[in-house]
Design an enzyme around this catalytic site. Sequence first.
Site, short mmCIF file in Angstrom:
data_model
loop_
_atom_site.label_atom_id
_atom_site.label_comp_id
_atom_site.label_asym_id
_atom_site.label_seq_id
_atom_site.Cartn_x
_atom_site.Cartn_y
_atom_site.Cartn_z
CG HIS A 11 -1.62 -1.15 1.52
ND1 HIS A 11 -2.40 -1.21 0.84
CD2 HIS A 11 -1.14 -1.91 2.06
CE1 HIS A 11 -3.04 -3.21 1.10
NE2 HIS A 11 -1.82 -3.22 1.95
CG HIS A 51 -2.11 -0.72 6.09
ND1 HIS A 51 -2.63 -0.38 7.41
CD2 HIS A 51 -2.54 0.00 5.04
CE1 HIS A 51 -2.87 0.54 7.85
NE2 HIS A 51 -3.55 1.13 6.23
CG HIS A 243 -6.07 0.88 2.19
ND1 HIS A 243 -5.85 1.39 3.52
CD2 HIS A 243 -5.78 0.37 1.85
CE1 HIS A 243 -5.31 0.45 4.56
NE2 HIS A 243 -5.60 -0.81 2.81
NE ARG A 322 -8.07 -21.95 42.09
CZ ARG A 322 -8.93 -21.03 43.01
NH1 ARG A 322 -9.07 -19.71 42.84
NH2 ARG A 322 -9.86 -21.84 43.52
CD GLU A 376 -11.13 -10.12 30.03
OE1 GLU A 376 -11.61 -9.53 29.46
OE2 GLU A 376 -11.86 -11.10 30.97
CG HIS A 438 -17.42 -18.42 33.97
ND1 HIS A 438 -18.69 -18.21 32.84
CD2 HIS A 438 -16.80 -17.72 34.84
CE1 HIS A 438 -18.37 -17.13 33.54
NE2 HIS A 438 -17.95 -16.35 34.22
#
Length: 620
Positions: A11, A51, A243, A322, A376, A438
């Site tokens: 581009h 790009h 573009h 954990r 997240e 979950h």
Amino acid sequence: MDAPLKAKSGHQGTAMSLAPLGHVLYSRVMRHHPARPDWFSRDRFILSCGHASILQYALLFLNGYGIEMADLEQFRQWDSATPGHPEAGHTAGVEVTTGPLGQGFANAVGMAIAEREISARYGDDLGHHTFVVAGDGCLMEGVSHEAGSLAGHLGLEKLICVFDDNGITIDGSTTLTCSDDVVARFSAYGWRVLTATDIANDLDGLEALLLEAKKPTGKPTLCVLKTVIGEPSPSLRGKHEAHGNPFTAEHVSEAKSAMGIPDVAFHAPVDVVDEYRKVARERGELFVSTSGSLPDALGSIDVAAVRATLPVFDRETAMATRVAIQKVLEATAPVLPHLIVGSADLTGNTGVKVSSFAAHSSSKPDGRQIYYGIREHAMGAACVGMALHGGCVPVCGTFFVFADYMKPAIRLAALSKAQAIFVFSHDSVGVGEDGPTHQPIEQLASLRSIPNLQVIRPADASETAQAWIAALTYDGPTALILSRQNLVATTSGVGIERGFECLAHADETPDATIVATGSEVPVALAASKELDAAGLAVRVVSLPSWDRMRRLDPAGFRACVGTGPSFSLEAGSTMGWHEFVDHPIGIDRFGASAPGNVVMDKLGISAAAVVGAVRSTLGR
Ligand SMILES: Cc1ncc(C[n+]2csc(CCOP(=O)(O)OP(=O)(O)O)c2C)c(N)n1
Ligand SMILES: [Mg+2]
């Protein structure tokens, strides 16, 4: 213009309209040295609109980063230094891998966090700015909301984003798709917003804008820069075709004519290039002589010291993995000044917490506990930025099922070999009552399919401790897949080293073999014990990491599985297991809301089910 023309790919439009900005950044504003691309306190430059990569390559060429005209002629070709989108670790001067829109913007937020935290602890001379150029696409992507909001909240004043406000994306004008008031949006996040309407080609104006943006205000800065895509192409300026389609040879010729430069391909006057490189070198020498380099403490990790501080886990007590990771973090943090830890609002739940770390904020810039909030995706991308910033090892945590919310960042961590450590707890239907939303099913198969990503699902606390060493010594990202529920200790932990360990009936020819991971290892051992009583010798193998086994000892693993009937046992999708065993036992449906042990039982993850499967296969 010539490189995409020759490649018939890539581009020109945005690279052209941002060329003056790039020139001013590299030659007047940024503190960097082409001969020392890894100098620790350099300003970071991220082209989030990846790009437009040819812009960055052209700048690296002009400034003398080792890209030569021959490399530009090889744009987007096999093995070239100038791939389609910028790739970190591949081209000197490229800080992060960009292309998936929005990621670079969020990486920049992570870099700014790392910069602030490290310079607060080790000295202002390590401080630097982080410049990121983002387009309409980056700011439309959801991750820009999470990352922008986090940056505003944290008051990352050395973060400067230039928004390439050209009103164009591939499909056409942004009037088709977006009515956001970007100024109001970022102001509401707590950013300072500077708008610049008529200076896209005004070098002094651009310099003044960027110098203003560098002034400390306690807030990150967004420079909204109006540009015209494809400028100065007479036919394509301002058009979305600038573009979507590479320019034709005629478009390139007419643009060169409009610029008053010779119609010669890959033309760069020697005196211009020499002057660029001279200026870059002089500015670079001055910068290097007045700024800090990587502190020794943040150099390579002292693995022996980490090993010496690793907790030894009692073989008698059951513990969720954990919980084990939290104890491991706590114990090893004193010898790991690199650590920056945090979670997306599940800090206690995932164990990604070091009690001596303060919450990072503008008033506590040396804090190493990041409260990411329920973001997240930005957390994952920020960790990629931190890892590629250098001088730190980011560790972040959430529930395993929400790895999906971070997947694009995990993928780029893997692609760019960023040493980020992803802690995923609540790793199966064993989660229980929260139900199928979950309870991860397909997430393990999904992560295992990502090249370069080290995936480890420890069976107990001992394997968790060794997995920590494996993560710290791996040249790339690691995902640690951890249980919510308590697990009895069944291993010595050595299985992490080569990826597997033989746990029962190791020394005889077994009638059958069960390969299990994580919380299913004790279940497999229980099944094996029951089968002992029936006179069947069933070997049990813990396989915490497919990729380590594949890398380090695939033949040893095959020998360990043996030639008799083989089974796998894992509370997740069976996809992939046929590579290793004859009879995968797993869960190829969604879970259900009920106590974890009930769901496991109902879905066939139990010693009784395994015993039944083995006996019916063996006919004994
Ligand atoms: C996540 C993601 N979705 C889609 C694309 C494909 N894509 C590349 S550039 C682009 C348009 C982006 O528009 P903008 O950021 O305004 O760039 P400009 O056209 O102004 O150069 C799209 C959709 C991508 N690279 N990443
Ligand atoms: Mg645009």
